[in-house]
Design a protein around this motif. Structure first.
Motif, PDB file in Angstrom:
ATOM      1  N   HIS A 277      -1.630   3.721 -10.501  1.00  0.00           N
ATOM      2  CA  HIS A 277      -3.088   4.393 -10.524  1.00  0.00           C
ATOM      3  C   HIS A 277      -3.476   3.936  -9.043  1.00  0.00           C
ATOM      4  O   HIS A 277      -3.047   3.172  -8.188  1.00  0.00           O
ATOM      5  CB  HIS A 277      -3.985   3.611 -11.713  1.00  0.00           C
ATOM      6  CG  HIS A 277      -3.469   3.928 -12.738  1.00  0.00           C
ATOM      7  ND1 HIS A 277      -3.971   5.148 -13.510  1.00  0.00           N
ATOM      8  CD2 HIS A 277      -2.938   3.244 -13.732  1.00  0.00           C
ATOM      9  CE1 HIS A 277      -3.435   4.990 -14.760  1.00  0.00           C
ATOM     10  NE2 HIS A 277      -2.817   3.871 -15.102  1.00  0.00           N
ATOM     11  N   SER A 278      -4.898   4.507  -8.766  1.00  0.00           N
ATOM     12  CA  SER A 278      -5.391   4.439  -7.421  1.00  0.00           C
ATOM     13  C   SER A 278      -6.038   3.151  -7.263  1.00  0.00           C
ATOM     14  O   SER A 278      -6.239   2.528  -8.251  1.00  0.00           O
ATOM     15  CB  SER A 278      -6.754   5.516  -7.241  1.00  0.00           C
ATOM     16  OG  SER A 278      -7.521   5.247  -8.213  1.00  0.00           O
ATOM     17  N   TYR A 279      -6.146   2.510  -5.970  1.00  0.00           N
ATOM     18  CA  TYR A 279      -6.775   1.721  -5.468  1.00  0.00           C
ATOM     19  C   TYR A 279      -8.138   1.415  -6.080  1.00  0.00           C
ATOM     20  O   TYR A 279      -8.481   0.329  -6.666  1.00  0.00           O
ATOM     21  CB  TYR A 279      -6.985   1.183  -3.960  1.00  0.00           C
ATOM     22  CG  TYR A 279      -5.532   0.931  -3.503  1.00  0.00           C
ATOM     23  CD1 TYR A 279      -5.012  -0.126  -3.594  1.00  0.00           C
ATOM     24  CD2 TYR A 279      -4.904   2.155  -2.878  1.00  0.00           C
ATOM     25  CE1 TYR A 279      -3.669  -0.512  -2.981  1.00  0.00           C
ATOM     26  CE2 TYR A 279      -3.400   1.744  -2.505  1.00  0.00           C
ATOM     27  CZ  TYR A 279      -2.800   0.429  -2.271  1.00  0.00           C
ATOM     28  OH  TYR A 279      -1.625   0.304  -1.816  1.00  0.00           O
ATOM     29  N   CYS A 280      -8.984   2.471  -5.933  1.00  0.00           N
ATOM     30  CA  CYS A 280     -10.385   2.749  -6.309  1.00  0.00           C
ATOM     31  C   CYS A 280     -10.549   2.269  -7.835  1.00  0.00           C
ATOM     32  O   CYS A 280     -11.338   1.414  -8.466  1.00  0.00           O
ATOM     33  CB  CYS A 280     -11.040   4.042  -6.055  1.00  0.00           C
ATOM     34  SG  CYS A 280     -11.290   4.231  -4.414  1.00  0.00           S
ATOM     35  N   MET A 281      -9.661   2.973  -8.547  1.00  0.00           N
ATOM     36  CA  MET A 281      -9.825   2.711 -10.060  1.00  0.00           C
ATOM     37  C   MET A 281      -9.650   1.236 -10.660  1.00  0.00           C
ATOM     38  O   MET A 281     -10.152   0.783 -11.626  1.00  0.00           O
ATOM     39  CB  MET A 281      -8.960   3.697 -10.845  1.00  0.00           C
ATOM     40  CG  MET A 281      -9.224   3.767 -12.425  1.00  0.00           C
ATOM     41  SD  MET A 281      -7.625   4.286 -13.336  1.00  0.00           S
ATOM     42  CE  MET A 281      -6.636   2.755 -13.262  1.00  0.00           C
TER      43      MET A 281
END
Length: 671
Positions: A480-484
């Motif tokens: 998954h993305s860093y932001c999420m």
């Protein structure tokens, strides 16, 4: 197995390169030769979670050595010192919780000075190695300072000196940590798919050591002998010198690593020039096609604007996938100059001039950060509350601004984000530890935890939760993305802090839940799992963005600034305790913790939520498993394969084959 000193990381890492498939072929799964031999001899090892994935990318010997080194240093030595700290300062030296809150931040500040050692090691190789002998000497000195901390006399005047020894010992442990991180950062760049597993394995070793440390230190503190844990900490640091004496990390010599780095950097720069040249030619063709459309009488051959535009689009999209022919390869390597290390002190020291010239801004930034850490340490011990407040603001502003001056944008944004991620969850150990450990004669209504429960039982349960978080990171968030990832873990971490407020307000007693059970459900399990889930992507992000040839230097900057954020978090907590919401932790029947709830609401509920908007502003738009370039863009698999082919082909003609050789104050989850 033989390998060549190729232009890429294969040569610099000393791992054997698997055959690179053709563009039309299906990509083959790369397995380290040592791992392949192990899997053949013991097929069951292929199914060990985390370990097997790490072995595939980097080999069992290198991975095991890294894990054991972290087990002894950042694990046993660090956690024994951490778990004994409260008992040493409050029971043995006799200071109150407010003073302890201020002095304990110095230990984390020791982890903020490692940028100096990393910069020094990248610039000056010691006895032919950039990491090996720096780590060995740090292990010896760190053990000596830990021993000095343990031997201080049992009186209040020893507290300030103890803080200094704590700073120095943590600085030595941080040196080993950051140089080891620089080493496995090189590994992760070549095989990023195994990167999350390697980071998880290392932290699994660290957390396992924290469990052992908790089992040792809790009973010792209850027996009023916390200094014995420091003796064990010193011994662990002394023992770890074995890894560096025998070079079990298999670090390659400085000249070999710099040659590989220089080749890879030269190939990347030339490739970008080829792409720019071809894109310029395509643009010229499009302009010529448009001119023919405007003046058809000069149109000698039929042309299609649609085809030209499509050609342009394809070239711009493919970019790095443009092939390089043999003539261009010859032209590329005809201008290559091998880096030359300058020998000093009869060859005992090698000066990497190119590294210093290429990273002079980083060196200046490292020097400023070291000065900032030393200044904060002096002000913390000797200054007033307002001196500490002004110094903290000045250090934060200067270092955040210099990050954008000294490093590429993606690295600067990562530095600032990680700093605020550590800063905004306030560390108020002095208040929380004093509240949970307050004696009945001082605070009759308190939880009255013993060291065995607080340091041993709760810590063991919490670190098991941390190990669950490390494992969950690999299998849940690595795609998954860093932001999420940061947003989800921050929200859950904030929700977990509500358990502390419930205990402080004593609401759990009204609903019939004992303090011990409530503490374990909240702080020991929920917080620790979320802490590790939020900490792991930071480690991976730092490893992804480290530029080739300066891994230790850049990694040290990012990690040091993160540790400075954690130390600043304790400093802000100290300022709030001294000026805004004071507490009383000493005196029979005089302990007062009525302001503790306000500290928790502000420091653990409100401020951490600022991470959510910061994650959108500062983090790269990439998944944790992606390999990213210096601009924060995802590097596609096809690009990496073509670059690997280019580097391998070029170096195989010029370099003789050589024998095969295989391949987080930090780390505290307590509040």
């Amino acid at each position: 197995m033989q390998t060549t000193d190729s232009a890429g990381d294969l040569g610099s890492l000393g791992v054997a390169a698997a055959p690179i498939p053709n563009d039309e072929a299906t990509p083959q799964k790369w397995v380290h030769p040592e791992a392949a031999a192990l899997f053949h001899a013991a097929p069951c090892t292929q199914h060990i979670p985390i370990f097997s994935k790490s072995f595939e990318g980097y080999g069992p010997r290198c991975v095991s050595s890294l894990g054991l080194c972290y087990f002894l240093n950042k694990g046993l030595a660090n956690y024994l010192m951490s778990y004994s700290r409260f008992a040493m300062f409050t029971d043995r030296f006799g200071i109150d919780g407010t003073r302890y809150q201020r002095l304990q931040s110095i230990s984390k500040m020791g982890w903020s000075v490692k940028a100096f050692t990393a910069s020094l090691s990248d610039a000056f190789a010691l006895f032919g190695y950039t990491k090996r002998w720096y780590c060995g000497s740090s292990a010896v000195l760190g053990g000596a300072f830990a021993l000095g901390f343990a031997l201080l006399p049992q009186k209040t005047a020893s507290a300030d000196i103890a803080a200094g020894f704590l700073f120095l010992s943590n600085f030595c442990m941080a040196n080993i940590d950051i140089l080891s991180e620089g080493h496995y950062s090189r590994l992760m760049r070549q095989h990023p798919d195994s990167g999350p597993a390697l980071v998880s394995l290392i932290w699994w070793f660290i957390l396992a050591a924290s469990i052992v440390s908790a089992a040792i230190q809790g009973p010792l503190s209850d027996m009023k002998k916390p200094q014995i844990g420091l003796y064990v900490s010193a011994a662990c640091q002394f023992v770890s010198t074995v890894f560096f004496i025998f070079n079990w990390f298999d670090e390659r010599r400085n000249r070999e690593e710099r040659l590989g780095d220089a080749r890879a950097l030269h190939a990347e720069i030339y490739k970008l020039q080829i792409e720019a040249r071809r894109e310029h030619d395509v643009l010229a063709d499009v302009v010529a096609g448009a001119a023919k459309d405007l003046h058809p009488e000069h149109d000698d051959e039929p042309s299609s604007d649609h085809n030209s535009q499509q050609h342009l689009s394809d070239e711009l999209v493919l970019g790095a996938d443009v092939g390089v022919d043999a003539a261009e390869e010859d032209e590329m390597w005809s201008t290559f100059e091998e880096p030359k290390a300058i020998s000093l002190c009869c060859g005992a020291v090698e000066f990497n001039k190119e590294v210093c010239l290429r990273n002079w801004r980083v060196l200046v930034y490292s020097a400023v950060m070291v000065c900032s850490a030393v200044a904060m340490t002096c002000v913390t011990i000797l200054g007033t509350t307002w001196d500490l407040f002004y110094a903290a603001i000045a250090v934060a502003v200067v270092n955040c601004a210099l990050a954008f001056w000294a490093t590429p944008l993606v690295i600067a944004k990562a530095i600032v984000f990680i700093y605020f991620n550590m800063l905004l969850y306030l560390q108020i150990n002095g208040a929380m530890d004093s509240f949970y450990m307050a004696k009945e004669e001082c605070y009759p209504d308190g939880p009255h935890f013993s060291y065995v429960f607080y340091t041993t039982i709760a810590a063991i349960i919490g670190n098991i939760g941390g190990m669950v978080g490390v494992t969950a990171f690999t299998y849940i968030f690595s795609k998954h993305s860093y932001c999420m990832t940061f947003i989800v873990t921050t929200i859950v971490q904030v929700l977990g802090s509500i358990f502390d407020i419930i205990i402080v307000e004593r609401w759990n007693l009204y609903i019939g839940i004992p303090d011990h059970a409530m503490y374990i459900m909240g702080d020991s399990i929920v917080y620790e799992v979320c802490y590790m889930l939020s900490f792991m992507p930071m480690i991976v992000l730092i490893s992804r963005i480290c530029p080739r040839g300066s891994e230790s230097m850049i990694y040290a900057l990012v990690a040091s600034f993160a540790n400075m954020g954690q130390s600043m978090s304790s400093t802000i907590g100290s300022i709030l305790l001294e000026k805004a919401w004071p507490i009383v932790t000493k005196g029979a029947g005089k302990c007062d913790y009525h302001n503790l709830s306000l500290l928790l609401v502000v420091g653990h509920l409100c401020l951490p939520m600022l991470i959510v908007p910061l994650s959108f502003l500062l983090l790269p738009r990439a998944r944790i498993c992606d390999d990213i370039d210096v601009d924060g863009h995802v590097i596609r698999v096809e690009t990496k394969r073509r670059m690997a082919k280019l580097e391998t082909n070029s170096s195989s003609e010029e370099t003789a084959e050589e024998p095969f050789r295989s391949g987080d104050g930090e780390g505290e989850g307590r509040k």
